[in-house]
Motif scaffolding. Structure first.
Motif, PDB file in Angstrom:
ATOM      1  N   PHE A   1      -5.777   5.997  -4.506  1.00  0.00           N
ATOM      2  CA  PHE A   1      -4.374   6.392  -4.540  1.00  0.00           C
ATOM      3  C   PHE A   1      -3.772   6.014  -5.890  1.00  0.00           C
ATOM      4  CE2 PHE A   1      -5.712   6.281  -0.283  1.00  0.00           C
ATOM      5  CZ  PHE A   1      -5.006   7.279   0.358  1.00  0.00           C
ATOM      6  N   VAL A   2      -2.794   6.814  -6.310  1.00  0.00           N
ATOM      7  CA  VAL A   2      -2.101   6.521  -7.566  1.00  0.00           C
ATOM      8  C   VAL A   2      -0.658   6.193  -7.243  1.00  0.00           C
ATOM      9  CG1 VAL A   2      -1.275   7.475  -9.763  1.00  0.00           C
ATOM     10  CG2 VAL A   2      -3.548   8.073  -8.917  1.00  0.00           C
ATOM     11  N   ASP A   3      -0.213   5.013  -7.666  1.00  0.00           N
ATOM     12  CA  ASP A   3       1.215   4.729  -7.625  1.00  0.00           C
ATOM     13  C   ASP A   3       1.707   4.952  -9.052  1.00  0.00           C
ATOM     14  OD1 ASP A   3       3.764   3.800  -7.580  1.00  0.00           O
ATOM     15  OD2 ASP A   3       3.337   2.033  -6.351  1.00  0.00           O
ATOM     16  N   ALA A   4       2.404   6.073  -9.251  1.00  0.00           N
ATOM     17  CA  ALA A   4       2.792   6.492 -10.610  1.00  0.00           C
ATOM     18  C   ALA A   4       3.953   5.667 -11.153  1.00  0.00           C
ATOM     19  CB  ALA A   4       3.143   7.978 -10.608  1.00  0.00           C
ATOM     20  N   THR A   5       4.589   4.884 -10.284  1.00  0.00           N
ATOM     21  CA  THR A   5       5.729   4.038 -10.685  1.00  0.00           C
ATOM     22  C   THR A   5       5.542   2.674 -10.028  1.00  0.00           C
ATOM     23  OG1 THR A   5       6.960   4.845  -8.760  1.00  0.00           O
ATOM     24  CG2 THR A   5       7.378   5.971 -10.848  1.00  0.00           C
ATOM     25  N   VAL A   6       4.514   1.966 -10.424  1.00  0.00           N
ATOM     26  CA  VAL A   6       4.134   0.772  -9.650  1.00  0.00           C
ATOM     27  C   VAL A   6       5.219  -0.297  -9.677  1.00  0.00           C
ATOM     28  CG1 VAL A   6       2.794  -0.409 -11.451  1.00  0.00           C
ATOM     29  CG2 VAL A   6       2.161  -0.682  -9.051  1.00  0.00           C
ATOM     30  N   GLY A   7       6.011  -0.339 -10.747  1.00  0.00           N
ATOM     31  CA  GLY A   7       7.185  -1.228 -10.799  1.00  0.00           C
ATOM     32  C   GLY A   7       6.822  -2.664 -10.492  1.00  0.00           C
ATOM     33  N   LEU A   8       7.430  -3.218  -9.450  1.00  0.00           N
ATOM     34  CA  LEU A   8       7.167  -4.610  -9.090  1.00  0.00           C
ATOM     35  C   LEU A   8       6.075  -4.701  -8.035  1.00  0.00           C
ATOM     36  CD1 LEU A   8      10.937  -5.581  -8.933  1.00  0.00           C
ATOM     37  CD2 LEU A   8       9.416  -5.580 -10.901  1.00  0.00           C
ATOM     38  N   GLY A   9       5.446  -3.578  -7.738  1.00  0.00           N
ATOM     39  CA  GLY A   9       4.280  -3.588  -6.860  1.00  0.00           C
ATOM     40  C   GLY A   9       4.586  -3.591  -5.373  1.00  0.00           C
TER      41      GLY A   9
ATOM     42  N   GLY B   1      -4.115  10.501  -3.022  1.00  0.00           N
ATOM     43  CA  GLY B   1      -2.668  10.476  -2.838  1.00  0.00           C
ATOM     44  C   GLY B   1      -1.971  10.025  -4.110  1.00  0.00           C
ATOM     45  N   VAL B   2      -0.756  10.536  -4.302  1.00  0.00           N
ATOM     46  CA  VAL B   2       0.076  10.105  -5.438  1.00  0.00           C
ATOM     47  C   VAL B   2       1.454   9.768  -4.893  1.00  0.00           C
ATOM     48  CG1 VAL B   2       1.141  10.758  -7.639  1.00  0.00           C
ATOM     49  CG2 VAL B   2      -1.148  11.607  -7.078  1.00  0.00           C
ATOM     50  N   LEU B   3       1.942   8.597  -5.286  1.00  0.00           N
ATOM     51  CA  LEU B   3       3.289   8.169  -4.909  1.00  0.00           C
ATOM     52  C   LEU B   3       4.135   8.018  -6.160  1.00  0.00           C
ATOM     53  CD1 LEU B   3       5.403   6.815  -2.957  1.00  0.00           C
ATOM     54  CD2 LEU B   3       4.320   4.642  -3.527  1.00  0.00           C
ATOM     55  N   ALA B   4       5.382   8.477  -6.099  1.00  0.00           N
ATOM     56  CA  ALA B   4       6.324   8.200  -7.194  1.00  0.00           C
ATOM     57  C   ALA B   4       7.654   7.769  -6.581  1.00  0.00           C
ATOM     58  CB  ALA B   4       6.509   9.423  -8.076  1.00  0.00           C
TER      59      ALA B   4
ATOM     60  N   VAL C   1      -4.600   2.895  -8.259  1.00  0.00           N
ATOM     61  CA  VAL C   1      -4.315   2.810  -9.690  1.00  0.00           C
ATOM     62  C   VAL C   1      -2.802   2.800  -9.823  1.00  0.00           C
ATOM     63  CG1 VAL C   1      -4.480   3.976 -11.924  1.00  0.00           C
ATOM     64  CG2 VAL C   1      -6.393   4.070 -10.324  1.00  0.00           C
ATOM     65  N   GLY C   2      -2.266   1.764 -10.430  1.00  0.00           N
ATOM     66  CA  GLY C   2      -0.817   1.648 -10.597  1.00  0.00           C
ATOM     67  C   GLY C   2      -0.432   1.918 -12.042  1.00  0.00           C
TER      68      GLY C   2
ATOM     69  N   LEU D   1       0.843  -0.439   0.713  1.00  0.00           N
ATOM     70  CA  LEU D   1      -0.264   0.508   0.931  1.00  0.00           C
ATOM     71  C   LEU D   1      -1.603  -0.228   1.039  1.00  0.00           C
ATOM     72  CD1 LEU D   1      -0.808   3.921  -0.688  1.00  0.00           C
ATOM     73  CD2 LEU D   1      -2.650   2.270  -0.834  1.00  0.00           C
ATOM     74  N   LEU D   2      -1.838  -1.152   0.120  1.00  0.00           N
ATOM     75  CA  LEU D   2      -3.130  -1.851   0.110  1.00  0.00           C
ATOM     76  C   LEU D   2      -3.288  -2.741   1.339  1.00  0.00           C
ATOM     77  CD1 LEU D   2      -3.100  -2.591  -3.697  1.00  0.00           C
ATOM     78  CD2 LEU D   2      -4.861  -1.240  -2.519  1.00  0.00           C
ATOM     79  N   ALA D   3      -2.170  -3.323   1.772  1.00  0.00           N
ATOM     80  CA  ALA D   3      -2.233  -4.193   2.955  1.00  0.00           C
ATOM     81  C   ALA D   3      -2.497  -3.367   4.213  1.00  0.00           C
ATOM     82  CB  ALA D   3      -0.933  -4.976   3.092  1.00  0.00           C
ATOM     83  N   ALA D   4      -2.011  -2.123   4.211  1.00  0.00           N
ATOM     84  CA  ALA D   4      -2.147  -1.278   5.409  1.00  0.00           C
ATOM     85  C   ALA D   4      -3.550  -0.701   5.554  1.00  0.00           C
ATOM     86  CB  ALA D   4      -1.126  -0.133   5.350  1.00  0.00           C
ATOM     87  N   ALA D   5      -4.304  -0.646   4.466  1.00  0.00           N
ATOM     88  CA  ALA D   5      -5.571   0.087   4.508  1.00  0.00           C
ATOM     89  C   ALA D   5      -6.639  -0.609   3.666  1.00  0.00           C
ATOM     90  CB  ALA D   5      -5.346   1.511   3.984  1.00  0.00           C
ATOM     91  N   PRO D   6      -7.470  -1.428   4.289  1.00  0.00           N
ATOM     92  CA  PRO D   6      -8.472  -2.212   3.539  1.00  0.00           C
ATOM     93  C   PRO D   6      -9.475  -1.356   2.763  1.00  0.00           C
ATOM     94  CG  PRO D   6      -8.298  -2.956   5.827  1.00  0.00           C
ATOM     95  CD  PRO D   6      -7.473  -1.729   5.724  1.00  0.00           C
ATOM     96  N   ALA D   7      -9.631  -0.071   3.161  1.00  0.00           N
ATOM     97  CA  ALA D   7     -10.617   0.758   2.449  1.00  0.00           C
ATOM     98  C   ALA D   7      -9.992   1.542   1.293  1.00  0.00           C
ATOM     99  CB  ALA D   7     -11.274   1.726   3.435  1.00  0.00           C
TER     100      ALA D   7
END
Ligand code: SAM
Length: 309
Positions: A25-33, A96-99, A49-50, A39-45
């Motif tokens: 997955f790409v977080d295009a605006t990772v900001g303060l994370g 997936g891409v999040l912004a 890329v932030g 997302l990472l906590a919800a899905a161990p697999a």
């Protein structure tokens, strides 16, 4: 954790990205994370890329996401150059891409970044990655350009009056700080300012300048196009916007990519150009309860789509 750092519509964003499928997955605006951590906590697999254009944000994100170890990579860059940024990081198609658009609370809270009229600071407003400062714009752009920016990017009714006042003020002395700029705007708006109620009369003008400094709308248009083409089949795109100019771009880009190009002969959409299926008929809005704990969520709208082929 400070309520200001709570990610907006995080549960909804994660559900729509569906990271339990695993993948990248790409977080295009990772900001303060914040979203990235959810997302990472919800899905161990899932891996992530932030991206952020703000090196200061990347430092904070690195700390917050450290517990996820090798599952996270952070990259400095602008999402308007998503292809180049991902190519540079050796990343191909993604799931997936999040912004999550706009400024971070970190940017707003640091007076020296010059984003907020509530704190005295130099007129900077650069999120990162160069470009002119807000001071260079207010003290250097011709009056007509200032008026256009205020009208188009701030939807400011008093654009002409404010542009005039900026030019008059800078002829006496360059406008150097956020507080000085707010004072010029307030003087220009005069009695009209009182009508706008709870919102500070300088809000729209500050928004307009920030958009110009960071070329935010052009960046968003470029992101929409590139993000969709990076998705694998069934990959998800989730965008959270904070004002109507952004939301309009997201809405029309999704609609365009969903309908596909029209065949000039038959007048029907060409199936292979129908890239997306929209997952949110109407944009999702935060609940009253979320707005109460996180006022920044107030104007948020989330739209999501799924890649078809
Ligand atoms: C609202 S904040 C994101 C907050 C993040 N979702 C979280 O949960 O902590 C938006 C971030 O996007 C970054 N940003 C804005 N425009 C960008 C662009 N064109 N390219 C890369 N990053 C950008 C800003 O620097 C800021 O850190």
């Amino acid at each position: 954790m400070d309520a200001h750092h709570v990610p907006v519509l995080a549960a909804q964003a994660v559900a729509l990205l569906a990271p339990e499928r695993g993948g990248l997955f790409v977080d295009a605006t990772v900001g303060l994370g914040g979203h990235a951590a959810a997302l990472l906590a919800a899905a161990p697999a899932a891996r992530l890329v932030g991206i952020d254009r703000d090196p200061e944000a990347l430092r904070v994100a690195a700390g917050r996401l450290a517990p996820f170890g090798e599952r996270v990579r952070l990259v400095a860059g602008r999402f308007g150059e998503l292809d180049a940024v991902l190519d540079g990081a050796g990343v191909g198609r993604v799931d997936g891409v999040l912004a999550d658009l706009g400024v971070s609370s970190l940017q707003l809270e640091r007076a020296e970044r010059g984003f907020s009229f509530r704190r005295e600071g130099p007129l900077d407003m650069r999120m990162g990655g160069g470009g002119p400062t807000a001071a260079e714009i207010v003290n250097g752009y011709p009056e007509a350009d200032l008026e256009r920016i205020l009208r188009e990017y701030g939807e400011e009714r008093d654009a002409r009056r404010i542009a005039r006042a900026l030019v008059e003020a800078r002829a006496v002395k360059p406008i150097a700080t956020t507080v000085e700029l707010r004072e010029v705007i307030l003087r220009a708006k005069g009695r009209a300012a009182g009508r706008e109620g709870r919102v500070d009369p300088a809000t729209r003008a500050f928004q307009a300048l920030r958009i110009e400094v960071n070329q935010e709308l052009a960046e968003l248009r470029r992101l929409m196009e590139q993000a969709v083409r990076r998705l694998r089949e069934d990959g998800r795109l989730v965008v959270i916007s904070y004002h109507s100019l952004e939301d309009r771009i997201v809405k029309w880009s999704l609609r365009h990519l969903e309908r596909g190009e029209i065949d000039p002969v038959t007048g029907r959409p060409l199936a292979e150009t129908q890239l997306l299926e929209t997952l949110t008929r109407k944009p999702l809005r935060p609940s009253d309860a979320e707005i109460l704990v996180n006022p920044r969520a107030r104007s948020a709208r989330l739209r999501a789509a799924r890649r078809l082929g």
